[in-house]
Design a protein around this motif. Sequence first.
Motif, short mmCIF file in Angstrom:
data_model
loop_
_atom_site.label_atom_id
_atom_site.label_comp_id
_atom_site.label_asym_id
_atom_site.label_seq_id
_atom_site.Cartn_x
_atom_site.Cartn_y
_atom_site.Cartn_z
N GLU A 258 -23.40 22.62 -8.91
CA GLU A 258 -23.40 22.21 -10.30
C GLU A 258 -22.25 21.23 -10.56
N ARG A 259 -22.43 20.43 -11.59
CA ARG A 259 -21.37 19.54 -11.99
C ARG A 259 -20.18 20.35 -12.47
N GLU A 260 -18.97 19.92 -12.10
CA GLU A 260 -17.78 20.66 -12.46
C GLU A 260 -16.73 19.73 -13.06
N PHE A 261 -15.95 20.29 -13.95
CA PHE A 261 -14.86 19.57 -14.59
C PHE A 261 -13.76 19.28 -13.57
N VAL A 262 -13.19 18.08 -13.65
CA VAL A 262 -12.10 17.70 -12.76
C VAL A 262 -10.79 17.50 -13.54
N ALA A 263 -10.84 16.63 -14.54
CA ALA A 263 -9.61 16.33 -15.27
C ALA A 263 -9.96 15.72 -16.62
N ALA A 264 -9.05 15.89 -17.57
CA ALA A 264 -9.24 15.29 -18.90
C ALA A 264 -7.90 14.85 -19.44
N ILE A 265 -7.96 13.91 -20.36
CA ILE A 265 -6.75 13.40 -21.00
C ILE A 265 -7.02 13.24 -22.48
N ALA A 266 -6.08 13.69 -23.29
CA ALA A 266 -6.23 13.59 -24.74
C ALA A 266 -6.21 12.12 -25.18
N TYR B 89 -6.30 19.72 -15.83
CA TYR B 89 -6.89 19.60 -14.50
C TYR B 89 -7.56 20.90 -14.08
N ALA B 90 -8.59 20.75 -13.27
CA ALA B 90 -9.14 21.92 -12.60
C ALA B 90 -8.12 22.40 -11.58
N ALA B 91 -8.12 23.70 -11.34
CA ALA B 91 -7.14 24.28 -10.42
C ALA B 91 -7.26 23.67 -9.03
N VAL C 4 -7.75 20.68 -8.12
CA VAL C 4 -7.21 19.33 -7.94
C VAL C 4 -5.80 19.18 -8.49
N ARG C 5 -5.33 20.19 -9.18
CA ARG C 5 -4.00 20.09 -9.79
C ARG C 5 -2.95 19.86 -8.72
N GLY C 6 -2.08 18.88 -8.99
CA GLY C 6 -1.04 18.54 -8.02
C GLY C 6 -1.45 17.45 -7.05
N ARG C 7 -2.75 17.17 -6.97
CA ARG C 7 -3.25 16.11 -6.07
C ARG C 7 -3.83 14.94 -6.86
N PHE C 8 -4.43 15.22 -8.00
CA PHE C 8 -5.06 14.18 -8.81
C PHE C 8 -4.23 13.93 -10.05
N THR C 9 -4.26 12.68 -10.51
CA THR C 9 -3.56 12.31 -11.74
C THR C 9 -4.47 11.45 -12.60
N ILE C 10 -4.66 11.87 -13.85
CA ILE C 10 -5.49 11.11 -14.77
C ILE C 10 -4.59 10.31 -15.71
N VAL D 9 -9.89 28.04 -20.38
CA VAL D 9 -9.59 26.82 -19.63
C VAL D 9 -9.97 25.62 -20.48
N VAL D 10 -9.05 24.68 -20.63
CA VAL D 10 -9.34 23.47 -21.39
C VAL D 10 -10.20 22.56 -20.53
N THR D 11 -11.28 22.09 -21.10
CA THR D 11 -12.15 21.17 -20.39
C THR D 11 -12.62 20.11 -21.40
N LEU D 12 -13.55 19.30 -20.99
CA LEU D 12 -14.01 18.18 -21.81
C LEU D 12 -15.48 18.36 -22.17
#
Length: 125
Positions: free
Chosen positions: A44-52, A60-62, A64-70, A107-110
Amino acid sequence: QVQLVESGGGLVQAGGSLRLSCAASGRTFSRSAMGWFRQAPGKEREFVAAIAWSGGSTYYAASVRGRFTISRDNAKNTVDLQMNSLEAEDTAVYYCAAGGLQMIKLVVTLRGDYWGQGTQVTVSS
């Protein structure tokens, strides 16, 4: 017509980096949250990251946290995803989205009101 167009996908070795970009047109999203989702084959499609909208808060999803930056540039109507230390499990089609922030199961998502067509990211092990 509102469009979100992703770019920057490709093939990379495990441990490498890629930077995805999403360019929005047809309206300004400077007051909307933006983010990224991904969908791997058979999953299934999953949330990765969001920015206000202000860029002041990121989520961030757990996995990718620490590896990805939005990040985002409201003047250019763009949102980027810098992906470092890529793993084979990061292989997926990545989608840009714009909408509002929401909380699901603490969990905050978009909430994606607008979506791009996706860009393929393949990480070889």
